[in-house]
Write a protein that holds these residues in place. Structure first.
Motif, short mmCIF file in Angstrom:
data_model
loop_
_atom_site.label_atom_id
_atom_site.label_comp_id
_atom_site.label_asym_id
_atom_site.label_seq_id
_atom_site.Cartn_x
_atom_site.Cartn_y
_atom_site.Cartn_z
N ASN A 1 -5.39 8.89 6.22
CA ASN A 1 -5.17 7.92 5.05
C ASN A 1 -3.83 7.94 4.61
O ASN A 1 -3.27 6.71 4.23
N ARG A 2 -2.99 8.90 4.15
CA ARG A 2 -1.94 9.31 3.83
C ARG A 2 -0.90 8.78 4.76
O ARG A 2 0.22 7.92 4.43
N ALA A 3 -1.15 8.96 6.07
CA ALA A 3 -0.12 8.28 7.09
C ALA A 3 -0.14 6.87 7.29
O ALA A 3 0.82 6.20 7.30
N GLN A 4 -1.46 6.17 6.78
CA GLN A 4 -1.36 4.75 6.95
C GLN A 4 -1.20 4.02 5.55
O GLN A 4 -0.97 2.87 5.60
N GLY A 5 -1.25 5.03 4.57
CA GLY A 5 -0.81 4.34 3.31
C GLY A 5 -2.01 4.05 2.62
O GLY A 5 -1.90 3.18 1.64
N ILE A 6 -3.16 4.34 2.96
CA ILE A 6 -4.45 4.09 2.22
C ILE A 6 -4.71 5.31 1.07
O ILE A 6 -4.60 6.16 1.33
N LYS A 7 -4.55 4.47 -0.18
CA LYS A 7 -4.80 5.45 -1.31
C LYS A 7 -6.14 5.56 -1.85
O LYS A 7 -6.85 4.76 -2.46
N CYS A 8 -7.02 6.63 -1.15
CA CYS A 8 -8.40 6.61 -1.18
C CYS A 8 -8.49 8.17 -1.95
O CYS A 8 -7.98 9.16 -1.70
N HIS A 9 -9.73 7.83 -2.82
CA HIS A 9 -9.99 9.01 -3.76
C HIS A 9 -11.46 9.38 -3.34
O HIS A 9 -12.35 8.53 -3.59
N PHE B 1 -6.32 -1.83 1.14
CA PHE B 1 -6.66 -2.22 2.50
C PHE B 1 -5.44 -3.16 2.84
O PHE B 1 -4.56 -2.89 3.99
N ARG B 2 -5.31 -4.37 2.25
CA ARG B 2 -4.10 -5.10 2.57
C ARG B 2 -2.83 -4.56 2.45
O ARG B 2 -1.80 -4.68 3.40
N GLN B 3 -2.63 -3.80 1.45
CA GLN B 3 -1.21 -3.03 1.30
C GLN B 3 -1.07 -2.16 2.19
O GLN B 3 0.20 -1.86 2.81
N THR C 1 -12.82 -2.64 9.05
CA THR C 1 -11.68 -2.07 10.15
C THR C 1 -11.69 -0.53 9.49
O THR C 1 -11.71 0.42 10.48
N PHE C 2 -11.74 -0.39 8.11
CA PHE C 2 -11.68 0.86 7.74
C PHE C 2 -12.80 1.81 7.93
O PHE C 2 -12.72 2.72 8.46
N THR C 3 -14.15 1.06 7.93
CA THR C 3 -15.26 2.16 8.26
C THR C 3 -15.16 2.32 9.84
O THR C 3 -15.54 3.61 10.16
N GLU C 4 -14.74 1.39 10.76
CA GLU C 4 -14.58 1.55 12.12
C GLU C 4 -13.59 2.96 12.45
O GLU C 4 -13.99 3.79 13.28
N GLN C 5 -12.59 3.05 11.74
CA GLN C 5 -11.62 4.03 11.72
C GLN C 5 -12.25 5.32 11.25
O GLN C 5 -11.87 6.44 11.97
N CYS C 6 -13.16 5.31 10.09
CA CYS C 6 -13.83 6.37 9.65
C CYS C 6 -14.74 7.06 10.88
O CYS C 6 -14.82 8.17 10.97
N ARG C 7 -15.50 6.00 11.18
CA ARG C 7 -16.40 6.55 12.39
C ARG C 7 -15.91 7.14 13.67
O ARG C 7 -16.52 8.06 14.00
#
Length: 177
Positions: free
Chosen positions: A37-45, A83-85, A106-112
């Motif tokens: 997520n960091r590499a992709q720029g997703i700010k997830c907590h 996700f857009r950012q 798309t995010f869920t598929e990446q997580c799976r």
């Protein structure tokens, strides 16, 4: 803005990881999850994670929230904007964004895919492709099947007890004569 809840599980009620194995796999998953997520720029907590051992299959419920950058600095809890950012695309870019075509999919598929990668790297054999023509039962179907199974079990128990009592009555009748 509400947190999303996900479930981390490997196996079914017959074959599954132990609670300790699942916890270890989840820790490995979280490590890779944050790196990706960091590499992709997703700010997830991660808000919470809870290992459940009270059901037939151990599983972990975990809740996530997402932060989108604001123009004046800081973050706001906005999932779609996050996700857009980060540049996530729609599953079907040719179609318009909708309930069945959004960046969360798309995010869920990446997580799976990451879950599968982690579990396989730990030596666990898992199915990675959906079974054809498999549909999930809706709640009514599930409860109907459960009730019918329970009824069959109860009938079998009653039949067994009736047979046992009939045999005992026959023995008593023989002893009287």
């Amino acid at each position: 803005t509400r947190p999303l809840e996900f479930i981390f599980q490997c196996g079914d009620m017959h074959e599954h990881l132990s609670g300790q194995e699942l916890k270890h796999a989840f820790e490995q998953y979280l490590s890779k999850f944050y790196q990706a997520n960091r590499a992709q720029g997703i700010k997830c907590h991660l808000i919470s994670a809870s290992l459940h051992l009270d059901e037939k299959t151990p599983h972990i419920h975990y809740k996530l929230t997402f932060g989108a950058d604001m123009e004046r600095g800081g973050q706001m809890p906005r999932q779609e904007e996050c996700f857009r950012q980060a540049g996530l695309t729609l599953p079907n870019p040719a179609e318009k964004e909708s309930r069945y075509n959004n960046r969360l999919m798309t995010f869920t598929e990446q997580c799976r895919a990451l879950e599968h990668e982690v579990l396989q790297s730990l030596g666990h054999t898992i199915e990675t492709k959906p079974r054809p023509n498999m549909r999930h039962a809706d709640t009514r179907d599930y409860y109907t099947r459960s009730a019918m199974t329970r009824e069959r079990e109860l009938r079998a128990t009653v039949d067994r007890l009736n047979a046992k009592y009939a045999a005992e009555r026959a023995e008593i009748a023989v002893e009287r004569f």
